[in-house]
Design a protein around this motif. Structure first.
Motif, PDB file in Angstrom:
ATOM      1  N   ARG A  47       0.984  -1.228  -0.240  1.00  0.00           N
ATOM      2  CA  ARG A  47      -0.068  -0.277  -0.039  1.00  0.00           C
ATOM      3  C   ARG A  47       0.905   1.131  -0.031  1.00  0.00           C
ATOM      4  O   ARG A  47       0.452   2.262  -0.427  1.00  0.00           O
ATOM      5  N   GLN A  71       2.178   1.774  -3.385  1.00  0.00           N
ATOM      6  CA  GLN A  71       1.236   2.264  -4.487  1.00  0.00           C
ATOM      7  C   GLN A  71       1.055   3.885  -4.158  1.00  0.00           C
ATOM      8  O   GLN A  71       0.844   4.660  -5.088  1.00  0.00           O
ATOM      9  N   GLU A  72       1.094   4.415  -3.010  1.00  0.00           N
ATOM     10  CA  GLU A  72       0.936   5.730  -2.603  1.00  0.00           C
ATOM     11  C   GLU A  72       2.204   6.418  -3.394  1.00  0.00           C
ATOM     12  O   GLU A  72       1.971   7.641  -3.876  1.00  0.00           O
ATOM     13  N   ARG A 121       2.772  -6.080  -6.777  1.00  0.00           N
ATOM     14  CA  ARG A 121       2.444  -5.529  -7.963  1.00  0.00           C
ATOM     15  C   ARG A 121       1.056  -5.764  -8.178  1.00  0.00           C
ATOM     16  O   ARG A 121       0.277  -4.933  -8.877  1.00  0.00           O
ATOM     17  N   VAL A 162      -1.308  -5.464  -5.788  1.00  0.00           N
ATOM     18  CA  VAL A 162      -1.907  -4.178  -5.102  1.00  0.00           C
ATOM     19  C   VAL A 162      -1.808  -3.112  -5.885  1.00  0.00           C
ATOM     20  O   VAL A 162      -2.735  -2.287  -6.109  1.00  0.00           O
ATOM     21  N   CYS A 163      -0.746  -2.698  -6.543  1.00  0.00           N
ATOM     22  CA  CYS A 163      -0.446  -1.681  -7.425  1.00  0.00           C
ATOM     23  C   CYS A 163      -0.957  -1.643  -8.903  1.00  0.00           C
ATOM     24  O   CYS A 163      -0.762  -0.986  -9.566  1.00  0.00           O
ATOM     25  N   LYS A 164      -1.856  -2.827  -9.079  1.00  0.00           N
ATOM     26  CA  LYS A 164      -2.486  -3.038 -10.137  1.00  0.00           C
ATOM     27  C   LYS A 164      -1.593  -3.232 -11.508  1.00  0.00           C
ATOM     28  O   LYS A 164      -1.821  -2.535 -12.685  1.00  0.00           O
ATOM     29  N   ASN A 168       0.941  -1.646 -12.192  1.00  0.00           N
ATOM     30  CA  ASN A 168       1.555  -0.198 -12.643  1.00  0.00           C
ATOM     31  C   ASN A 168       2.710  -0.557 -13.689  1.00  0.00           C
ATOM     32  O   ASN A 168       3.694  -1.197 -13.169  1.00  0.00           O
TER      33      ASN A 168
END
Length: 807
Positions: free
Chosen positions: A168, A171-172, A233, A235-237, A239
């Motif tokens: 998380r 991701q932020e 990755r 959680v970060c879809k 990216n």
């Protein structure tokens, strides 16, 4: 023109470029322009820089200590107080600033934070530090940032929670810097280093006792670090700006794990001093396994950078002082591997390097010895294969399948097909064998002259026609050649070839092969006894039909439907189809790059996840393991030509509405005339290691001609000519063939597969008499008893009906 001689110069001499960087974990001083110049002078392409200074580190630790004291001194309700907010940077907190040199730096985030800490205070402060560092580095113009990986990788309760918090936070960080590429520095597999020195000022020891769990020290497994990366990755879809900085250990893991990391978006490969061995001269070298791994990973479409970590400082070169540059020309003692076996030598050694080699003791202390060795590896990479040279730039590039019946292909498309150095040679072999057997078996021909009537159905620009004429000349068996092509533009070119190259020996016909009535013959009967000499045309039969209608999944460009439609002109008893049969094959694969690309397309194209793509599969990992009765790649179905006459008669009856029993058509719509070309298959695969199924890889094999038969003595004689795109059989059947890339059936949402699981793929070839499409489902099972399975996941149904191939 020979494709080998017409290739642009220097392509064969291509070698991957190694971009090598230097990293010091304890680097505290700012990277000045002079330091950058020193690094460039000795051969480094980039340097890492800490984003913050020890001054900022001290400020954060003081803030943390004060907050912990506040919790201790106050009552228990103080734990409900919000964590402190870090003040913004001041000039003493960071060495970075905007400038011309910042683009040559790779930012390295603080390793003393603990993003996955079970203590909410520590994880919150760590997240603030990371976000501030990434945001400021982005502001300064840094485009690449490395974040130290999570502290633990196993699946214990505490660690699993920590991975979620870590992911998380990443991701932020990606959200606050819209143009920065972030790489997670993670080992190939978890390793516990008992000699590791605790990081000075690490935040982890500040974890409060009530948040320390007993299961945090559980043994970690081989795939745990990959599992942690997969969580991050996901959680970060997926990216596109998130990648891996992979730490290469001294002892390499299994081939299965090396292949898994090969499929991931590798931005960096990092090596520390312990990764290297020492040769007899005391110089750092890499073992054969590491050399092979580097050669393999550097063949990726986007080759990773190489990062030397903590191998010593950059030599302090005085202005204008000559220093041997790491150009890949080390002395002979440097180029001996760890086993003592001499490696290939490079001529014309630099004179400075020669001078250095006079004293092996001084070279052992050479601060650029590791860099020199990597440059040596760069200059001695193995040459690329034929397929690698042809496919350069096509790796993992998604293309929609052709619609050869609905569209007229451009000349450049035909030209790409014709560059294949193998396919047309094999077709020529097949035609020559068929002609030879025809004569040997004394089969009657369909022409009055005794020549074998051969038709190329779908001639394109004529390469198969040329090969058929060549086969006839080599065998000495005459043929009556017909070229049938529906594309009016290619028809013009065929006529020109006939005049200029084929000596008008070919009958060129402009027609869809399914509407062609056969070779034109003239009848001796008149249309009317009282009329003039006008004659009614009659049509003969064809002895051999040759076609190249196959697609990446064999039947996906409607070869079955096309050959069904032209079979009426084939001599019923002795007629030969080249190809005579073809099979479709598949395997579930992990393909994160393709999934990310398709997910990006799906934002503007709702059908992107339901489209089967033609793609040169490159950065993928086969999830299945070959075991008895369940190979890694399995056959789905087969088509054989020519079909039995009864099958075609039933299809025609359905088309005319005359089905016995009052049939009402197929379930997919239409009257069911093409139902004999529908297929279904369910394949079971055994997956020993956990992974994600992102899609299904599809291949094909074809028998062009099978001339094997029993002799009078009972021995098998004759040859078989086959083509294959399967990676495990292509070298045996059609090595270096480049005409067809595999097909890829994507999953809308990746399917997680646990260790020791079974994956079952169900796939359908559907038709409604107007078009053909595919549908597919993937399921995952684990064994819960001797004969009992538990389904642990199932994908959405993929369907290409909207993008079906039009008949």
């Amino acid at each position: 023109m020979d494709p080998e001689t017409s290739r642009p110069p220097m392509v064969d001499d291509y070698m991957p470029t190694f971009y090598v960087g230097h990293h010091e974990a304890g680097r505290a001083l700012p990277i000045s322009e002079r330091t950058l110049r020193q690094g460039q002078d000795v051969g480094y392409d980039m340097l890492t820089s800490p984003i913050t200074t020890p001054h900022f580190h001290s400020r954060v630790l003081s803030l943390l200590s004060n907050q912990l004291e506040l919790y201790k001194s106050a009552d228990s309700s103080s734990n409900e107080l919000p964590p402190p907010i870090l003040p913004p940077f001041n000039s003493a907190d960071t060495p970075l600033g905007p400038g011309e040199t910042v683009s040559q730096l790779v930012g390295y985030c603080s390793s003393w934070i603990d993003l996955g800490s079970p203590d909410p205070l520590i994880s919150n402060i760590s997240r603030q530090v990371l976000t501030m560092e990434v945001a400021f580095a982005s502001f300064c113009g840094v485009t690449n940032i490395i974040i130290p990986g999570p502290r633990q990788y196993n699946s214990s309760t505490a660690t699993a929670d920590g991975l979620a918090r870590y992911a998380r936070a990443v991701q932020e960080a990606l959200g606050v810097a819209g143009y920065v590429h972030v790489a997670i520095h993670i080992p190939m597999y978890p390793q516990k280093d008992s000699t590791a020195i605790p990081l000075l000022g690490d935040m982890k020891p500040f974890t409060r006792a009530e948040y320390i769990s007993d299961d945090s020290d559980e043994d970690e497994e081989l795939f745990d670090s990959w599992d942690a990366w997969n969580v991050i990755r996901s959680v970060c879809k997926y990216n596109s700006r998130l990648s891996v900085a992979l730490a290469i250990p001294r002892q390499l893991p299994t081939e299965a794990l090396q292949s898994r990391w090969y499929a991931e978006p590798l931005r960096l490969l990092s090596f520390n001093a312990s990764t290297f061995l020492k040769n007899k001269g005391g110089h750092p070298v890499l073992g054969k396994g590491h050399q092979t791994l580097i050669s393999r990973y550097m063949r990726l479409k986007h080759a990773p950078w190489l990062l030397l970590c903590d191998i010593g400082p950059i030599p302090d070169v005085e202005p204008y002082e000559p220093y041997p540059v790491a150009d890949g020309f080390p002395s002979p003692s440097v180029t001996t591997d760890a086993s003592g076996a001499p490696m290939p030598q490079v001529a014309d050694l630099n004179s400075l390097i020669k001078r250095e080699s006079q004293n092996s003791k001084s070279k052992a202390k050479d601060q650029t010895a590791h860099l020199i060795y990597l440059r040596y590896l760069q200059r001695n990479q193995p040459p690329r294969s034929v397929i690698e040279r042809f496919g350069s730039g096509y790796q993992d590039y998604l293309q929609a399948p052709l619609q050869p019946l609905a569209d007229n292909l451009e000349s450049v498309t035909y030209e790409v097909f014709e560059k294949d150095p193998i396919k047309y040679d094999w077709y020529e072999r097949a035609i020559a064998l068929a002609l030879t057997d025809w004569k040997a078996l004394n089969k009657p021909t369909s022409s009055a002259s005794g020549a074998v009537v051969l038709a190329v159905a779908g001639s394109g620009r004529g390469p198969l026609v040329t090969r058929a004429l060549r086969a006839s000349a080599k065998t000495g068996i005459p043929i009556e050649a017909w070229a049938v092509e529906k594309n009016p533009n290619a028809y013009v070119l065929l006529q020109r070839h006939n005049e200029e190259d084929w000596d008008n020996a070919v009958n060129v016909v402009k027609s869809d092969m399914r509407a062609w009535k056969g070779p034109l013959r003239r009848s001796g009967k008149t249309a009317d006894s009282g009329s003039s000499e006008a004659q009614l045309p009659t049509y003969g039969k064809v002895d051999i039909i040759v076609s190249e209608l196959l697609g990446s999944f064999a039947d996906n460009e409607l070869s079955p439907e096309c050959l069904d439609g032209v079979q009426h002109v084939l001599a019923p008893e002795f007629g030969i189809s080249i190809p005579s049969s073809y099979t479709a094959h598949l395997s579930p694969v992990l393909a994160p790059r393709l999934h990310a690309d398709i997910s990006h397309r799906a934002v503007n194209d709702a059908d992107a996840t339901d489209t089967p793509y033609v793609v040169m599969l490159h950065a993928i990992d086969f999830l299945a393991t070959s075991v008895p009765d369940h190979p890694r790649i399995q056959q789905a179905w087969e088509f054989v030509h020519p079909l039995p006459a009864a099958t075609l008669e039933l299809a025609e009856a359905r088309r005319q509405g005359g089905v016995s029993g009052g049939g009402g058509g197929s379930m997919a719509g239409g009257d069911g005339a093409n139902e004999h070309n529908a297929r279904y298959s369910r394949c079971k695969f055994v997956c020993l290691n956990r992974g994600m199924v992102h899609g299904i890889a599809g291949y094909f094999e074809t028998v062009l001609y099978d001339g094997r038969r029993k002799s009078a003595t009972g021995e098998q004689v004759g040859e078989i000519v086959e083509l294959s795109t399967r990676p495990d059989t292509i070298d045996a059947k059609s090595k270096d063939m480049i005409s067809w890339f595999p097909i890829y059936f994507p999953l809308k949402n990746p399917l997680h597969v646990p260790d020791d699981a079974e994956v079952e793929v169900s796939i359908w070839r559907q038709t409604d008499d107007r078009k053909v499409w595919y549908e597919w489902i993937v399921e995952a099972f684990i064994m819960t008893g001797p004969r009992k399975r538990l389904r642990v996941g199932i994908s959405d149904v993929g369907s290409s009906r909207k993008q079906g191939c039009l008949m």
